[in-house]
Design an enzyme around this catalytic site. Sequence first.
Site, short mmCIF file in Angstrom:
data_model
loop_
_atom_site.label_atom_id
_atom_site.label_comp_id
_atom_site.label_asym_id
_atom_site.label_seq_id
_atom_site.Cartn_x
_atom_site.Cartn_y
_atom_site.Cartn_z
N HIS A 54 0.82 -1.22 0.00
CA HIS A 54 0.00 0.00 0.00
C HIS A 54 0.86 1.28 0.00
O HIS A 54 0.75 2.08 -0.93
CB HIS A 54 -1.00 -0.04 1.16
CG HIS A 54 -1.64 1.27 1.47
ND1 HIS A 54 -2.48 1.92 0.60
CD2 HIS A 54 -1.54 2.07 2.56
CE1 HIS A 54 -2.87 3.06 1.15
NE2 HIS A 54 -2.32 3.17 2.33
N HIS A 78 3.74 6.89 5.48
CA HIS A 78 2.54 7.60 5.93
C HIS A 78 1.68 6.86 6.95
O HIS A 78 0.98 7.47 7.73
CB HIS A 78 1.69 8.08 4.75
CG HIS A 78 0.78 7.01 4.18
ND1 HIS A 78 1.19 6.16 3.18
CD2 HIS A 78 -0.50 6.67 4.48
CE1 HIS A 78 0.18 5.35 2.88
NE2 HIS A 78 -0.85 5.64 3.65
N GLU A 82 0.67 5.91 12.67
CA GLU A 82 -0.71 5.55 13.00
C GLU A 82 -0.84 4.06 13.35
O GLU A 82 -1.52 3.70 14.30
CB GLU A 82 -1.60 5.88 11.79
CG GLU A 82 -3.03 5.39 11.92
CD GLU A 82 -3.98 6.50 12.31
OE1 GLU A 82 -3.50 7.62 12.51
OE2 GLU A 82 -5.18 6.23 12.43
N ASP A 83 -0.18 3.21 12.58
CA ASP A 83 -0.45 1.76 12.69
C ASP A 83 0.67 0.91 13.28
O ASP A 83 0.50 -0.30 13.40
CB ASP A 83 -0.78 1.20 11.29
CG ASP A 83 -2.04 1.81 10.72
OD1 ASP A 83 -2.84 2.33 11.51
OD2 ASP A 83 -2.21 1.78 9.49
N ASP A 145 -3.10 8.40 -1.17
CA ASP A 145 -3.48 7.35 -0.21
C ASP A 145 -4.94 6.95 -0.45
O ASP A 145 -5.28 5.78 -0.56
CB ASP A 145 -3.28 7.91 1.21
CG ASP A 145 -3.72 6.95 2.30
OD1 ASP A 145 -3.49 5.73 2.14
OD2 ASP A 145 -4.28 7.43 3.32
N ASP A 265 -23.04 12.31 -27.46
CA ASP A 265 -23.14 13.16 -26.29
C ASP A 265 -22.17 12.80 -25.19
O ASP A 265 -21.98 13.55 -24.26
CB ASP A 265 -24.57 13.11 -25.75
CG ASP A 265 -25.12 14.50 -25.60
OD1 ASP A 265 -24.69 15.37 -26.39
OD2 ASP A 265 -25.94 14.72 -24.70
MN MN Z 1 -2.77 4.61 4.00
#
Ligand code: MN
Length: 734
Positions: A54, A78, A82-83, A145, A265
């Site tokens: 990721h 990134h 957080e993780d 992200d 169109d």
């Molecule tokens: Mn992420």
Amino acid sequence: MANKEKHVTLDDLCRTVQSYFPEAQIDRIKKAYAFADNAHKGQLRSSGDPYIIHPLEVAYTLAEMKMDIASIITALLHDTVEDTDVSSADITKEFGADVAALVDGVTKLSQITFRTTEEKQAENFRKMIIAMAKDIRVILVKLADRLNNMRTLDFLPEEKQRIIAQETLDIYAPIANRLGMGWIKIELEDLCLRHLHRDAYVRLTERISKKKKERDAYIESLCVTFNEKLKEYDMNAQVSGRAKHFYSIYKKIERRSVDFDQINDIIAFRIIVDNITECYKALGVIHALFLPVPGRFKDYIAMPKANNYQSLHTTVIGPEGERVEIQIRTQEMHQVAERGIAAHWQYKEGKFESKSRENTEWVTRLLEWQKDLSDPNEFLETVKIDLFAEDVFIFTPTGEVKQLPFGSTPLDFAFAVHTDVGNKCVGAKVNGKQVPLKHRLKSGDTVEIITSPNQQPSKDWLKIVKSSRAKAKIRAFIKTQERDRAMEIGTELVDKELKKYELSPSKIEKSGQLIKVAQDLSLRTVEELRVSVGYGRVSLSDIISRLLTKEEIDKRLVALHQPETPKPEVGFLKKMFKHATKPRESKTAIKVANLNDVLIRFAKCCNPLPGDSIVGFITRGRGVTIHSGNCPKAIDTDQERKIDVQWNIHPNSQFRHQVRIRILSTDEPGLLAMLSQTISHSNINITSANVRVTKDKKAVAIFEVEVTDLSQLHKVMSALEAKKGVISVERTRN
Ligand code: MN
């Protein structure tokens, strides 16, 4: 863009970066990759892939956007803070403060979620994201992200897919649009359509692919026509045509119920020429070739869109009578339309540079969200936000976002919610924790206001609040309150003064004499006259001298000096008190431990009230004496005689306790009457009143009153305290 089937590799990333930045320090990228890979070790994505895929793909997207190395490294890191166990300090140590600040920015954005479909709220939320990001690169990493999350959304439960897709459609796609990043906006919107309206998406895909051959032939033939004609006029143009993106077709069908079979169109042609002059020249050629549809020409070259987008747009009637949409632009404009703000990180002379002046202009325009900037002041305020330090964005418990000036407190927030909430605010919880009213709020805080019906704004609040709205509301409240008080006092003073001179207040008013006095004093109404007296701006003699001649005044004053009591105010009080009832004692007011029918009496020294803590002492031959818990006499009394006592008051008890209140005030006429009125307005009997004036011209009033309990006493005491001229109010013992 990124290969959706096969994962990108670290090599792909490095090669892409080197393609636009040959001197790039690839080692730093490799180090960041290893660092993130190690931090996420053992973590898997919902798809079952190793987690590192990721951040690697996010970094690759930023490389496709030709972003600087700090952005690429931030993308790789990134999700670590957080993780994983990685701290911001670790990142500072390994990659420097610059990258750490960017990672922190992305982490903060990840911690807030948006859950309302109200457009105004979505707008505030988008602003909040921009303001919180502080550095535009944080938003670019966040967009990459989100794009990667949207591309891999299939692996999440359906409910979660919908929530994330809705948030993306409401918040992130518009932000990408604002930043001029056309391709990200388009891909995000198409992915959202797929997850939010799967049926419509599938139908669109089917029908577009069904007519693909026919459509390709049509595009090919028109491209040839355009090209040949432009060549005749010595223009070297690149002409292309393609189906518009799904989401825009979907919206078009929704909006105008367009027949889908009119394939033309859904196709847009693009003509790219060498310079601006040629743009207009090409437009002329096209309009000579096919008839333009009136009202459809837009000149975004002369007037670029807020996101810097430039092009000429026109619609013409094609060879088969169909509408054909055409965009004409230069190569440079095309770059801006695709890459948007990312085009502002430029690789120059061996290093990256953000063109900072242009960057500020970008952000300024970026923050001009509101289309209805009719008020120039509002416009200035909006521009100011680009300094990023001027505002905070605060959540209500229901997920709405309020925009407040930097340094705002829960009181500002309360007034932003509603004037009544502000007026009754006694406290607040920020992110679930109770805070004082002067607490400074931060962007992203969730604030819950605690109110009380007894609360009201005070002057001190003006020192706490930051927002002009809160200040105005507090000032308005104080002004009204003071005016009411002035009105009350003024009315009483005027009426009393009139009576003193044997004039009937109601007659004087009805006859129009009072309004004449008011007008004579440049006041518009009788009410204003009374208020002015209350404020002390107009004196009573100003009024009397306009109603009576000098002789009449003297005559009536002589008569006035006849009364037997030299203190007319006390006489006035006595009249008021003549209905006072004698205190009745009741045995049931106190429960004495394990004993029934005990004779009790309340100690004169402290006179406890229901609500006060109490102690009982057995007194020979006189039952039990009740003292308040902190009475010095009770503490001195032989503790062996002490007995447990409790209040035993019926809610509807008529029982009254006698209490003494001491009021220190300035010596003003009518003040005593006003005080006693305040007391009797609270349904409290006054059994005696005593006033003396001290050497320093202060008045000390002692009232003996009968109250049911402590709360009634406190209520009347604060009512007295609020009166003009009152310095202090206290309950005195003995
Ligand atoms: Mn992420």
